[in-house]
Design a protein around this motif. Structure first.
Motif, PDB file in Angstrom:
ATOM      1  N   SER A  80       0.827  -1.209   0.000  1.00 24.49           N
ATOM      2  CA  SER A  80       0.000   0.000   0.000  1.00 24.49           C
ATOM      3  C   SER A  80       0.861   1.259   0.000  1.00 24.49           C
ATOM      4  O   SER A  80       0.544   2.235  -0.672  1.00 24.49           O
ATOM      5  CB  SER A  80      -0.959  -0.006   1.207  1.00 24.49           C
ATOM      6  OG  SER A  80      -0.279   0.278   2.419  1.00 24.49           O
ATOM      7  N   LYS A 122       2.573   1.669  -3.513  1.00 23.22           N
ATOM      8  CA  LYS A 122       1.584   2.089  -4.515  1.00 23.22           C
ATOM      9  C   LYS A 122       1.265   3.575  -4.367  1.00 23.22           C
ATOM     10  O   LYS A 122       1.195   4.316  -5.353  1.00 23.22           O
ATOM     11  CB  LYS A 122       0.314   1.249  -4.353  1.00 23.22           C
ATOM     12  CG  LYS A 122      -0.808   1.629  -5.296  1.00 23.22           C
ATOM     13  CD  LYS A 122      -2.049   0.798  -5.005  1.00 23.22           C
ATOM     14  CE  LYS A 122      -3.234   1.252  -5.852  1.00 23.22           C
ATOM     15  NZ  LYS A 122      -4.479   0.523  -5.491  1.00 23.22           N
ATOM     16  N   GLU A 123       1.086   4.024  -3.133  1.00 21.33           N
ATOM     17  CA  GLU A 123       0.720   5.418  -2.878  1.00 21.33           C
ATOM     18  C   GLU A 123       1.804   6.384  -3.362  1.00 21.33           C
ATOM     19  O   GLU A 123       1.508   7.430  -3.938  1.00 21.33           O
ATOM     20  CB  GLU A 123       0.482   5.621  -1.375  1.00 21.33           C
ATOM     21  CG  GLU A 123       0.214   7.052  -0.956  1.00 21.33           C
ATOM     22  CD  GLU A 123      -1.125   7.592  -1.421  1.00 21.33           C
ATOM     23  OE1 GLU A 123      -1.256   8.819  -1.569  1.00 21.33           O
ATOM     24  OE2 GLU A 123      -2.061   6.772  -1.638  1.00 21.33           O
ATOM     25  N   VAL A 173      -3.032   5.958   4.263  1.00 21.22           N
ATOM     26  CA  VAL A 173      -2.702   5.255   3.019  1.00 21.22           C
ATOM     27  C   VAL A 173      -3.199   3.817   3.068  1.00 21.22           C
ATOM     28  O   VAL A 173      -3.767   3.300   2.102  1.00 21.22           O
ATOM     29  CB  VAL A 173      -1.174   5.303   2.781  1.00 21.22           C
ATOM     30  CG1 VAL A 173      -0.772   4.396   1.623  1.00 21.22           C
ATOM     31  CG2 VAL A 173      -0.734   6.733   2.519  1.00 21.22           C
ATOM     32  N   LYS A 190      -7.000   3.738   2.736  1.00 19.94           N
ATOM     33  CA  LYS A 190      -7.365   3.996   1.338  1.00 19.94           C
ATOM     34  C   LYS A 190      -7.164   2.735   0.492  1.00 19.94           C
ATOM     35  O   LYS A 190      -8.009   2.380  -0.337  1.00 19.94           O
ATOM     36  CB  LYS A 190      -6.497   5.144   0.803  1.00 19.94           C
ATOM     37  CG  LYS A 190      -6.644   5.448  -0.666  1.00 19.94           C
ATOM     38  CD  LYS A 190      -5.668   6.570  -1.051  1.00 19.94           C
ATOM     39  CE  LYS A 190      -5.560   6.748  -2.549  1.00 19.94           C
ATOM     40  NZ  LYS A 190      -4.550   7.788  -2.892  1.00 19.94           N
ATOM     41  N   HIS A 191      -6.056   2.029   0.725  1.00 21.48           N
ATOM     42  CA  HIS A 191      -5.743   0.800  -0.021  1.00 21.48           C
ATOM     43  C   HIS A 191      -6.802  -0.274   0.229  1.00 21.48           C
ATOM     44  O   HIS A 191      -7.279  -0.920  -0.710  1.00 21.48           O
ATOM     45  CB  HIS A 191      -4.364   0.305   0.407  1.00 21.48           C
ATOM     46  CG  HIS A 191      -3.887  -0.912  -0.319  1.00 21.48           C
ATOM     47  ND1 HIS A 191      -3.516  -0.894  -1.642  1.00 21.48           N
ATOM     48  CD2 HIS A 191      -3.729  -2.203   0.101  1.00 21.48           C
ATOM     49  CE1 HIS A 191      -3.139  -2.110  -2.021  1.00 21.48           C
ATOM     50  NE2 HIS A 191      -3.252  -2.907  -0.966  1.00 21.48           N
TER      51      HIS A 191
END
Length: 517
Positions: free
Chosen positions: A357, A360-361, A493, A496-497
């Motif tokens: 995660s 990716k962010e 984060v 959100k993931h």
């Protein structure tokens, strides 16, 4: 004065008439509670923990001996459950106040939010989120944290508590390598000195005041793999160097079992998270004012064995209601339990998920997470925001930086540290390691996720939290990263993931880390 077994003290101790005059003192100790007010854990297949059960045990024990003191050995706050952390850990301090703790010391996690916030929790003060807080109703002591400006200890080094007019000296210390475990900005105005030196200085001062019964509250680790097993850890080595006037040393930090004698000092640690406490019984001769015998029991906080304390239960329920709108939000679903624990290679299913995660962010090549940053498992079923906060309680900001392939190799080899193996959780790369190779060269091959070997001279982008970026946990290579840019907070984060995933989460071990021998 530290002594051997009661039978070795002298023939006069065997005289029942003389023995009746000894003062019976009970010390009930807790360590590494970490604000786990409403968290139940398992031990031997049974439910343990939650502070209303711990409170019931402590009150029950206290009722049996009017000469009882409640003490703690640090890390009572920090890495806390949301019911405490979302309210600046004030609920934990209020519960400790209500339980009537008599004295405590600092752990490394008391410094998580910096000295200013730590002192606010202790002495009281205003916070923009929670308003005014009254602070602790019992003293914190610490002999080895020095205010750089004044040259004096930040907190009192010791506390004398009288029991039946007999002075009992308590000395507190915290790990002197705490700076490697917290953000440097928050502790820039203090320094940490050697624990044994600080203890012996305090003992000298206590002796001058006629104190001969001395207890140390030390946030230093010690462990036994089984009762009566050989003890190991920093507290064991400290005991050999500490003045023999010290009788009992409470330990902490490693969240382990310890109940033994070393060099005439009784050493104890009672696991962590309020799942257990130490019950120490000492006898004090009122004539010599010395401790003449000591013994301890580590008591598990089994929920089935006691009725929870109603007053504390009500307090916790009020705090739970206060944060319910945050913690009860369902953000996803897990098809199975996803453990934080690492396998024999060093890989964690939950570590993989979180690291992915972060990478990716920040759109980086790789991501790394310190293992101590992941504090709980992810459980099967609905995933709440509260559960994610329990897993990632520190609210660390992300940092993207550039490292060379050579620096990444150096970094991975820094996982093997003196007396400790700290396996970073990773995303975007794979590597193999060989336990038979010397420290500094255990990592063998390093690849990108697609199988391409890492080029020592190539630049790669890396995402970490601000704690690691500052060289936390002795990962000093991160300090040398270039082109550093700040990102959002790790918990935001991760949330959100999880929200973006349509399928239930499943445990994922991919062989990112592989031990070849």
């Amino acid at each position: 004065m530290a002594s051997g077994n009661p039978s070795e003290i002298g023939s006069h101790n065997n005289n029942e008439t003389n023995k009746k005059r000894f003062i019976q003192l009970q010390l009930l100790g807790v360590n590494d509670f970490h604000g786990q007010l409403n968290i139940t854990r398992k031990f031997n297949g049974k439910d343990v923990g939650r502070v209303e059960y711990l409170a019931a045990y402590l009150k029950q024990k206290k009722a049996k001996n009017k000469n009882t003191l409640l003490v703690h050995a640090g890390d009572m706050v920090g890495a806390s459950a949301p019911v405490s952390s979302l309210l600046q850990d004030e609920p934990t301090i209020k519960v400790l106040n209500k339980l009537g703790f008599d004295v405590g010391t600092l752990g490394n996690h008391e410094f998580d939010q910096g000295v200013k916030e730590m002192m606010r929790l202790i002495h009281g003060g205003f916070h923009p989120t929670t308003g005014y807080f009254e602070g602790t109703q019992f003293p914190y002591i610490c002999a080895n944290v020095i205010d750089v400006k004044t040259g004096k200890s930040l907190l009192p080094p010791y506390k004398i508590i009288k029991v039946n007019d007999i002075p009992i000296g308590f000395i507190g210390v915290v790990l002197d390598d705490t700076p490697s475990m917290v953000n440097s900005d928050g502790i820039k105005d203090i320094k940490f000195i050697d624990e044994v030196t600080a203890i012996n200085q305090a003992v000298s001062q206590l002796k001058k005041q006629g104190v001969k019964a001395i207890i140390v509250l030390a946030h230093n680790e010690g462990r036994q793999t089984r009762p009566n097993g050989a003890p190991a850890g920093e507290i064991v080595e400290m005991a050999k160097k500490v003045d023999d006037e010290v009788d009992v040393m409470f330990a902490g930090h490693s969240h382990t079992f310890l109940n033994t004698e070393v060099d005439g000092k009784l050493l104890i640690q009672a696991y962590s998270y309020g799942t257990a406490f130490s019950d120490v019984s000492v006898e004090i001769d009122p004539i010599t004012k010395e401790i003449v015998s000591k013994k301890a029991e580590i008591v598990m906080v089994y929920q089935e064995s006691i009725k929870p304390d109603g007053e504390i239960k009500k307090m916790v329920e009020e705090y739970e209601a206060e944060v319910s709108s945050f913690v009860n939000e369902v953000v996803g679903k897990a098809a199975d339990d996803i453990p934080a624990s690492r396998n024999e290679n060093g890989e964690s299913a939950l570590g993989n998920l979180i690291a992915d995660s972060l990478r990716k962010e920040m759109h980086s090549d790789f991501a790394f997470i310190n293992p101590g940053g992941i504090r709980a498992d992810l459980h099967k079923g609905d995933i709440t925001y509260g559960e994610l906060l329990t897993i990632l309680p520190f609210k660390r900001k992300l940092v993207k930086m550039t490292l060379t392939g050579e620096q990444i190799r150096l970094l991975l080899n820094q996982q093997w540290q003196p007396g400790k193996l700290r396996m970073l959780q990773i995303s975007g790369l794979k590597y193999t390691w060989d336990s038979t190779k010397p420290v500094g060269s255990k990592v063998v091959d390093i690849f990108s996720a697609d199988g391409t070997a890492i080029d020592p001279k190539e630049n790669y982008t890396v995402t970490v939290n601000d704690y690691l970026a500052d060289g936390g946990d002795n990962f000093t290579v991160f300090r040398k990263g270039t082109h550093k840019t700040a990102g959002p907070v790790d918990i935001d984060v991760f949330k959100k993931h999880v929200l973006q995933l349509t399928d239930p989460l499943t445990p994922l071990i991919e062989g990112r880390i592989k031990k070849i021998r």
